[in-house]
Structure formats: structure tokens, C-alpha cells
Design a protein around this motif. Structure first.
Motif, mmCIF file in Angstrom:
data_model
loop_
_atom_site.group_PDB
_atom_site.id
_atom_site.type_symbol
_atom_site.label_atom_id
_atom_site.label_comp_id
_atom_site.label_asym_id
_atom_site.label_seq_id
_atom_site.Cartn_x
_atom_site.Cartn_y
_atom_site.Cartn_z
ATOM 1 N N TYR A 97 21.750 94.302 -8.165
ATOM 2 C CA TYR A 97 22.502 94.531 -6.895
ATOM 3 C C TYR A 97 21.373 94.306 -5.781
ATOM 4 N N LYS A 127 28.025 95.434 -3.902
ATOM 5 C CA LYS A 127 29.021 96.209 -4.029
ATOM 6 C C LYS A 127 29.889 96.240 -2.606
ATOM 7 N N GLU A 140 33.070 94.018 -6.223
ATOM 8 C CA GLU A 140 31.869 93.086 -6.480
ATOM 9 C C GLU A 140 31.747 92.004 -5.846
#
Length: 606
Positions: free
Chosen positions: A146, A170, A175
Motif C-alpha cells: 500500500y 485505503k 481499497e
């Protein structure tokens, strides 16, 4: 010799100068051409090498520019995307009014600005997909971390190509996945095209020296050993794995003949290699521009040796000073030989210039039995006839001008009399209408006759102004409207508290424009005085200005035309008349706005 004397003087001088010049130039060319050809061949080679070095420098600047620009553009784009995503995250967490629809709208803006495909995932389900034509591949984001950019390049070609940058993050319980092209924006093509034009201008510098081929290419440094001894046109090159010709080049299919790939890879800076292509001796310049561990970027220019010899500069440019000297000697010799003839020719030329300046009585006074003497006598005779013809023509023009002037004055008097009679007839019609009004008790009929009276008065006033004007074609529209409005207002005594402001400066209209505009102003002012003001107080503004079109504006601060007003469904006779006059007579357009009253905007051609 006797036949030569009878030839025209122009042929004598021409033949003499031609013979002398040909003799001198023949001697010079025989002595100097071999030496000049050798010097020009060496200069052509030197100039070509300089052009290659100059082009190399230009391309090195371009390569460095693209490297820096690509790095800067990518970093700036990634930072801007991350900033916008952080803003979306902040709004999602802190702004209670930030809805899912707001989130999707922000993502659409991001998709429109950048070449990115956007997917929004919730509970392993795709709830939003925003595609982009630049993205043709799909990727599995599970193995990527991420909030980090990942560059993916699955291509094996040596040619510049787009790669993909992946990013996921996020947003609350969702997502966000982005797949972006390495060209984050669409403006890179325009930049490449401008650079291509600049580089190809450098290529064109060599076109006057040879007919060679110039191209740039990426070459695989890890090519197989068995392919090193092959030429570019014989090696297999599927998907541009072994070499790729740059789009900036003006030649797309390289042909190297006896020149091998190993020869090209061995060049460190700039080299000139002599070899054969199609059994013709060829000169090839190879210049190393950029390289790394995997590939080498080179500039290649090949030209047949015979092209250099066949396209050398014109020999005349090298012997031009000597040729000029020979020409000067010939001119001086001819001048002294034909001094009297040349003097007579100069006299004829000077006479012609003086006549062109208006001195019609100027003469050359050249006499003689040769060609120049006959020409001088004929020229003076021609000038005598021209001078007499001009005098006769001036007399006829003066008489004709006087006739036209008298005719124009008669027509102006006739037109003035017509305006006077039309004005008198319209005034008589107005008086008949007034007499009829006194005999009628019905208020509706009286109002209708009053409206007709005002319209007829509008036309009568226009003809009065034209009759009183010195210019029968145009009327001072400001004076016309001031008197028209004052006369209309005087018929409404109870509306004395209504102010009428007129803003018309230096506008002069012909009768085809002034009469329709007067009728329109009459209808709108009368309607405003009757119906617009509840308390009989307010202001009416009238303006006419000249821009690309005439713009006539009439507005008041009254009660307006009502909420249900529709310009396409007019029930009022006055507004219907205004619309018809605007579209049919003025060939213009009508716009009605209602903002603190009624505002009419009429535009018509100049």
C-alpha cells in the motif's frame, strides 16, 4: 563586315560582350575547375562531419532533456495524484457531508486529468471502475504494498515505450487501485513532434551536399555473437529486440551493406567508415550519443561517395570574383567603343523618367539615321501626341464633371421634395386620426387609434428630419429619438414622474435602419408608460451602440412581463410588431430579459 554593320545595335553590343565574356570565362574554367573540384570534395566531407557533430550535440541535448523531463513529469504527476488522494481521504474521515457521490466525482476528475484507470474495491467487490484508453493491461494488486508506486514493464523492445505505474491505498473500508501510464499526461506527443521538427531541420542541412540516409537507432549491446558480423538489413529483429530506429529519423529502414553490427558497437565517439552498399562505395559517419549496460543509442549517416562528387557546389561561385572582373573589363571596353550610342540611350531613359514625373513638354531632341536616332525622333513624336491627347481628355473630363454635378443637385432637390411631400401626407393622416378620435367614445378604439397615430408620427418625424438634414442619406439618430420620445411622453401627462434616459452618441442611420428602430422604440416606450409602472414612477433607458453589430437596448425598472412570459408565444400586438420588425426588416435578433423590470436587446447588422 558590311552585313555586321547593318545589324541592330542591340545585337552588335550583345554579340561583342558575349564573345569577350565567353573567351575570358573559358580560359578561367579550364585552369581552375580541377583544383576547385578537389577543394570542394574535401570541404563537403568536412562540412558533413561538422553537421554530424552538430546534430549529435543537438540530439544529446534532446536526450538529456527527455530524461530530465520524464523524471520530473512522472514525479510531479505522482506527487499530485497522491496529494489529491490524501485530500479525498481527509474529506472521507473528517467531513460528514462528504458522500459516496462526492468521492466518485473526485475520482472522475482524477481520471479525466491523468492517464489512469481507477478501481474502487469494497469487500472484494468492484464498486467503481473508471477506464482510460491508454491502459490496455490488467494487473493483480494483491502482491503490491500500500501507498507505494510500482513500475511494471513487460515489454522486450528497445524502442521507447510506455510502462505502467501501479498504486493502491485505503479509503476507510475501501481499497483504491490506480493503474497509470508512464505518460501521465497527453502533452508528451506535442513535445516529441516539436523536437522531431528541430532535429530534421538539422538533417536538411546536408541535403545540398549528398543524397544520403540519416537515422538514429538503439542497438542491443548483448546481441548474440553469431549476429555481430551481420548487417542491419540481414539480422532478425522481431519486436525490435536487436535494434530500433528512432521516430525522429527521416529514414525508417536501415541498410548497412558491408558495415556490420560489430563495427557500429565499436564506435566510442564519432567515426567515418568507408564500405560498400549495393556494390557502391559508401561513406558512413557513426556517432555515439548515449549508452548503458544493455543498449547503445547512435546517429548513423550513410551516403554514396559518388553523390559527394555529383552534387558539389556550382563552380561559378568559386570563380565569381574573376568573372566579375572580366565583366567589368568588357563593360568598360564596350563603353569606350560605343560611348555615343550609350549616351543617347541614357538621354532617352532620362526623358522617359521626366515624362513619368509629369513634365509632358520634356523632349530628348535626339537626331540621326541609325537605330538610336530613329528611336529618338519617334519617341519625341509620340510624346507630342500624348500631350495633345491629355489636354483634350482634361477638357472633356471637366465638361462631364460639370454635367454630373448638375444632375446630382437636381436629384437631391427631387429627393428633398419627396421627403417633404411624404411628411405632409403623414401629418395630414395624423390630423384625420385625431379628428376621428374626438367622435368616438369607446376607449379601446381610442387607444388603438392613438397607437396608430404614434406609429404614423414616428414615420412622419423621420421624413421631417431627412427633409431638414443636409445629408439626405443618413439621419442623426440621437436628435430623432430625443424628439420622438419627448412627443410620446407629452401625450401621457400622468406619467410625468417617469424619467427617460437616452444614450445615443454619434450614430447616423439610413432610412432603412432608422424607421424600424423608431417604430420599435415607439412601441416599447408607449407600452412601458402604460403598463410598466404601478406608482407612475420609474426610469426608462434607451441606448444604441456600434460594435460588430448595432446593439439597441431598451429597459425599464417596472413590474416586468410576468413569470409566464414566453418570447416564442407572444400575445401582445406591440411585442409581436417589435419581433417582426427586428427579424424581417432589420434582419436581426431579439432578446428579452426580466431582471428588475424588462430589458429588450436588439442586435442587427451594420
Amino acid at each position: 563586315m558590311a552585313n555586321f554593320k547593318n545589324l541592330p545595335i542591340s545585337l552588335k553590343i550583345g554579340f561583342l560582350f558575349f564573345s569577350l565574356g565567353l573567351f575570358l570565362l573559358s580560359i578561367l574554367l579550364i585552369l581552375l575547375i580541377p583544383k576547385i573540384e578537389k577543394e570542394q570534395y574535401n570541404n563537403a566531407l568536412l562540412q558533413t562531419e561538422k553537421m554530424v557533430l552538430l546534430t549529435k550535440t543537438q540530439i544529446e541535448l534532446v536526450v538529456n532533456y527527455f530524461k530530465e523531463y520524464a523524471f520530473y513529469e512522472k514525479n510531479e504527476s505522482k506527487i499530485e495524484i497522491e496529494t489529491k488522494i490524501d485530500k479525498i481521504k481527509t474529506n472521507s474521515l473528517l467531513n460528514k457531508n462528504y458522500t459516496t457521490q462526492n468521492l466518485q466525482e473526485d475520482l472522475k476528475k482524477l481520471n479525466n486529468k491523468f492517464n489512469c484507470e481507477i478501481n474502487l474495491i469494497k469487500d472484494d467487490k468492484n464498486i467503481l471502475t473508471l477506464t482510460n484508453e491508454k491502459i490496455n493491461e490488467k494487473f493483480d494488486f494483491k502482491n503490491f504494498s500500500y501507498d507505494f508506486w510500482h513500475n511494471i514493464d513487460n515489454s522486450t523492445t528497445l524502442c521507447p515505450h510506455t510502462t505502467n505505474y501501479l498504486f493502491k491505498t485505503k479509503i476507510k473500508n475501501q481499497e483504491l487501485q490506480l493503474t497509470c501510464s508512464s505518460y501521465f499526461h497527453n502533452n508528451h506527443k506535442n513535445i516529441e513532434q516539436n523536437v522531431k521538427n528541430i532535429i530534421q531541420e538539422g538533417f536538411s542541412l546536408s541535403e545540398n551536399i549528398h543524397k544520403g540516409k540519416i537515422y538514429m537507432m538503439w542497438l542491443n549491446k548483448n546481441i548474440k555473437n553469431e549476429d555481430l558480423e551481420k548487417s542491419l538489413d540481414t539480422i532478425a529483429n522481431e519486436d525490435n529486440k536487436n535494434f530500433c530506429v528512432s521516430k525522429i529519423s527521416n529514414y525508417r529502414m536501415p541498410k548497412s551493406g558491408e558495415l556490420t553490427i560489430e563495427d557500429i558497437l565499436n564506435v566510442n565517439e564519432t567515426s567515418n567508415i568507408k564500405h560498400k552498399i549495393d556494390d557502391k562505395t559508401t561513406l558512413t559517419w557513426i556517432s555515439n550519443i548515449d549508452e548503458n549496460d544493455n543498449k547503445k543509442f547512435v546517429l548513423v549517416m550513410s551516403a554514396y561517395e559518388e553523390d559527394f562528387k555529383n552534387n558539389l557546389n556550382n563552380q561559378i561561385t568559386k570563380i565569381l570574383p574573376i568573372s566579375i572582373l572580366a565583366l567589368v573589363i568588357s563593360v568598360l571596353f564596350g563603353y569606350f567603343l560605343f560611348k555615343r550610342w550609350i549616351k543617347n540611350i541614357e538621354t532617352l531613359s532620362y526623358t522617359a523618367k521626366e515624362v513619368c514625373l509629369g513634365k509632358l513638354n520634356f523632349r530628348s531632341n535626339i537626331k540621326g539615321n541609325d537605330d538610336i536616332g530613329i528611336l529618338g525622333v519617334a519617341f519625341d513624336s509620340m510624346l507630342d501626341k500624348i500631350e495633345n491627347n491629355i489636354k483634350n481628355l482634361d477638357f472633356e473630363v471637366a465638361n462631364r464633371t460639370e454635367e454630373l454635378s448638375n444632375s446630382l443637385k437636381a436629384k437631391e432637390l427631387l429627393l428633398q421634395e419627396i421627403h417633404h411631400r411624404v411628411k405632409n401626407n403623414l401629418s395630414l393622416t395624423i390630423n384625420f386620426i385625431k379628428l376621428q378620435k374626438y367622435k368616438i367614445k369607446d376607449k379601446n378604439i381610442i387607444d388603438a387609434l392613438t397607437n396608430i397615430e404614434n406609429r404614423v408620427y414616428t414615420m412622419a418625424l423621420l421624413h421631417t428630419k431627412l427633409y431638414e438634414s443636409k445629408n439626405l442619406d443618413f439621419i442623426d439618430f440621437e436628435l430623432y429619438i430625443i424628439q420622438l420620445v419627448n412627443d410620446i411622453k407629452s401625450t401621457f401627462e400622468e406619467e410625468s414622474n417617469i424619467l427617460i434616459d437616452i444614450n445615443i452618441k454619434n450614430i447616423f442611420l439610413n432610412i432603412e435602419q432608422a424607421l424600424p428602430c423608431g417604430l420599435i422604440i415607439n412601441e416599447t416606450v408607449v407600452n412601458a408608460l402604460k403598463y410598466a409602472f404601478i406608482n407612475k414612477k420609474g426610469i426608462i433607458e434607451i441606448s444604441l451602440k456600434k460594435e460588430n453589430d448595432y446593439i439597441l437596448e431598451i429597459k425599464d425598472n417596472g413590474k416586468g412581463l410576468g413569470k409566464d412570459f414566453n418570447i416564442d408565444e407572444l400575445s401582445s400586438l406591440g411585442l409581436n410588431l417589435v419581433k417582426s420588425i427586428t427579424t424581417i426588416q432589420l434582419n436581426g435578433s431579439l432578446e428579452i430579459n426580466q431582471n428588475l423590470g424588462t430589458h429588450l436587446i436588439i442586435k442587427f447588422p451594420l
